[in-house]
Structures are given as structure tokens and as C-alpha cells.
Design a protein around this motif. Sequence first.
Motif, PDB file in Angstrom:
ATOM      1  N   ARG A  85       4.034 -20.285  18.768  1.00  0.00           N
ATOM      2  CA  ARG A  85       4.637 -21.585  18.502  1.00  0.00           C
ATOM      3  C   ARG A  85       4.231 -22.537  19.711  1.00  0.00           C
ATOM      4  O   ARG A  85       3.686 -23.764  19.456  1.00  0.00           O
ATOM      5  N   THR A 111       5.360 -21.858   7.427  1.00  0.00           N
ATOM      6  CA  THR A 111       4.324 -21.507   6.588  1.00  0.00           C
ATOM      7  C   THR A 111       3.594 -22.504   6.390  1.00  0.00           C
ATOM      8  O   THR A 111       3.951 -23.748   6.666  1.00  0.00           O
ATOM      9  N   LEU A 112       2.426 -22.414   5.807  1.00  0.00           N
ATOM     10  CA  LEU A 112       1.348 -23.367   5.713  1.00  0.00           C
ATOM     11  C   LEU A 112       1.694 -24.088   4.586  1.00  0.00           C
ATOM     12  O   LEU A 112       2.329 -23.738   3.570  1.00  0.00           O
ATOM     13  N   GLN A 283       1.764 -20.619  10.013  1.00  0.00           N
ATOM     14  CA  GLN A 283       1.082 -21.548  11.075  1.00  0.00           C
ATOM     15  C   GLN A 283       0.923 -20.860  12.355  1.00  0.00           C
ATOM     16  O   GLN A 283       1.328 -21.580  13.499  1.00  0.00           O
ATOM     17  N   PRO A 314      -5.859 -19.050  10.701  1.00  0.00           N
ATOM     18  CA  PRO A 314      -4.968 -20.036   9.929  1.00  0.00           C
ATOM     19  C   PRO A 314      -5.549 -21.209   9.799  1.00  0.00           C
ATOM     20  O   PRO A 314      -5.177 -21.918   8.556  1.00  0.00           O
ATOM     21  N   ARG A 315      -6.238 -21.762  10.384  1.00  0.00           N
ATOM     22  CA  ARG A 315      -6.922 -23.141  10.483  1.00  0.00           C
ATOM     23  C   ARG A 315      -7.987 -23.168   9.158  1.00  0.00           C
ATOM     24  O   ARG A 315      -7.815 -24.095   8.335  1.00  0.00           O
ATOM     25  N   GLN A 318      -5.968 -22.782   6.068  1.00  0.00           N
ATOM     26  CA  GLN A 318      -5.319 -24.091   5.499  1.00  0.00           C
ATOM     27  C   GLN A 318      -6.479 -25.115   4.896  1.00  0.00           C
ATOM     28  O   GLN A 318      -5.891 -25.566   3.969  1.00  0.00           O
TER      29      GLN A 318
END
Length: 326
Positions: A85, A111-112, A283, A314-315, A318
Motif C-alpha cells: 500500500r 478493490t479496483l 489496487q 493492476p493498472r 483497471q
Amino acid sequence: MGGDFGPHCIVPACISCLVEHPSLHLVLVGQSELVESLIARHPGVDRARLRVEHADEIIGMNDQPALALRSKPDSSMRVGLELVRDGAVQACVSAGNSGALMALSRYVLKTLPGIDRPAMVAAVPTQSGFCHLLDLGANVDCSAEHLYQFAVMGSVTAEVLGTARPRVALLNVGTEDIKGSQQVKLAAGLLQQANGLNYIGFVEGDGLYRGEADVVVCDGFVGNVLLKSSEGLAVMIAGRIEALFRSSLAARMVGVLALPLLRRLRGELSPAQHNGASLVGLQGIVVKSHGGAGPEGFKSAIRRALLEIEEDLPRRLQSRLAEHLL
């Protein structure tokens, strides 16, 4: 500190991974005195790429997720996720309590957008390559909307990891439209209306292994049973074949000739080679190692995390979710 073998397995796995991947840096989170004593057994370790982050508490395999969330703020699992994080590390790999890892990941990393629940996904070997199977145990009870979201996340993950236009299927007790639970039928209706998804319908368990789909979606109860049954079956078949080749002199002679192929097959099907389930929809990158995995299996989980870091999963996930989610 988690899993069946704890740091006695994880420390040597990490040190071996550092040798294999010169660009890799690792942080071992746990009770520092014990972890340091295990590292000391491996002289020559590059400590510039390996450090220890102390955490007093341990989440047991039988601890309830709510207890882990409320009562163990200094657990190794939580500290590791907080490092993700805060940007101190790029991924967290854990062999610990699956329910606690899911609960803490949702709480710490969030979460996303558009995702209600993260899902656990892993690549399962098939006749034609691999199939991305989810959910593998993070969500036992799932609504149709959850299954729909899992399908979207599985499709995007497979595409990001190299499968063009992945075929998406729902795992069911038959391929006919009338088969299955109410939630599976409702999820099928949602997927049939989805734009941009290559939804191909229902697939049965044997169809998964024939490679009929690139992404197979189910609830966590079914997925976990399927995965562990598959792992047990692979080990049993390999053991039975070895026993047959030891059963007589003639069988041993044939076995000598077949040994290279058998070793290759065993390597391809070995659970250790495919260990590491990703918690997608968060995330941040989190990979769950099988609690019973040995050093080779844990190394596979680290390699899975490394791949997702390189692909910036992740990116990219998303950026694609908005195209698909209702």
C-alpha cells in the motif's frame, strides 16, 4: 510466517530466487530473530537485495478472518500488505491463511473501481496449454454479478498475460442452457449481453482440461475443490506410473527408456510448477502460495508476482475494466 512450513521453507526459496533473478529485491516480513537465523545458514547471500521487516504477530491457519483483521495489527501478513500500500514493495506473496489474506487485502489495498470482491485466479495446465481458473476459494458464495465480474477480470488478466481474445466459459454440470444453479444461469445471461467479451457458454470439468476455454469461471467452493482434486490426481498418476515401471525387470528396462519423457511430463504437471494464485481486482499485487508448497512451489509463486509486476497488471486491469463492467 504462514503455510505448513513457514520460514523454514520460505527463506531458502527466497534466497534461491535471488540467485535466479538478479534484478529481484525481497523483503521477508516476520519474526526477525528467527528469520535472520535461517538466513545465516546461507552464506554469501546478497543482503543488499534481501532485508527483514519485523512483525511480532502471526495469523494462524485456523484464525478467523475477522479476528485477523481486528486483533492482529502487527501480523506479518498485514505488515506485508501495508508495504505494498505504501509503495515500499511492488507485490506481496503469502502462504498463509487464505481467508485472512483476502480480508486484509481488501481492507488494506482496497478493490479496483467497479469490483465488489477480488477473486483468486491461477493457470491450470490443459491439453493445449493453460486455462485461467477463478475463483479458487476466496469467495465461497457468489451472486451472478460476482461471477460476471470474475469473468471480466479473468478475461482481462488472460489478455494482459498474452492470450489474444480469450475464450471465457462458466463451469457447469452440463453445457445445455437449462443446466446449473440459478446464479450460474443468471451469470450466463449477463455474459451473453456483455460487449467485448468472448463468452462461449458453459463448459464441464473435462472440457476445462481439454482446453475448450482460456478462462473458466466458478464460485470459490467449486474452484477450490477442483484445483486441489487436480493437484492430487496429478501426483497420484505420477506415483502410479513410477510404481508400474518398478514392478518387474522388464518394466524397469522399459522405464529406463521412458524416463526422460516421464520426467518432462512430471515437471509439466507438477503442482509446484504452477503454484501461485493471484488475487485480482485489488489496487496492488497479491499472490497466494499453496500452504503445503515446498521451496520450489513458493519460488513459482514469487515468479508469478514478478511477472505481474513486469506487466503492471493492476493498472492495466483497471484501464480495461471500464470497457466491460455493467
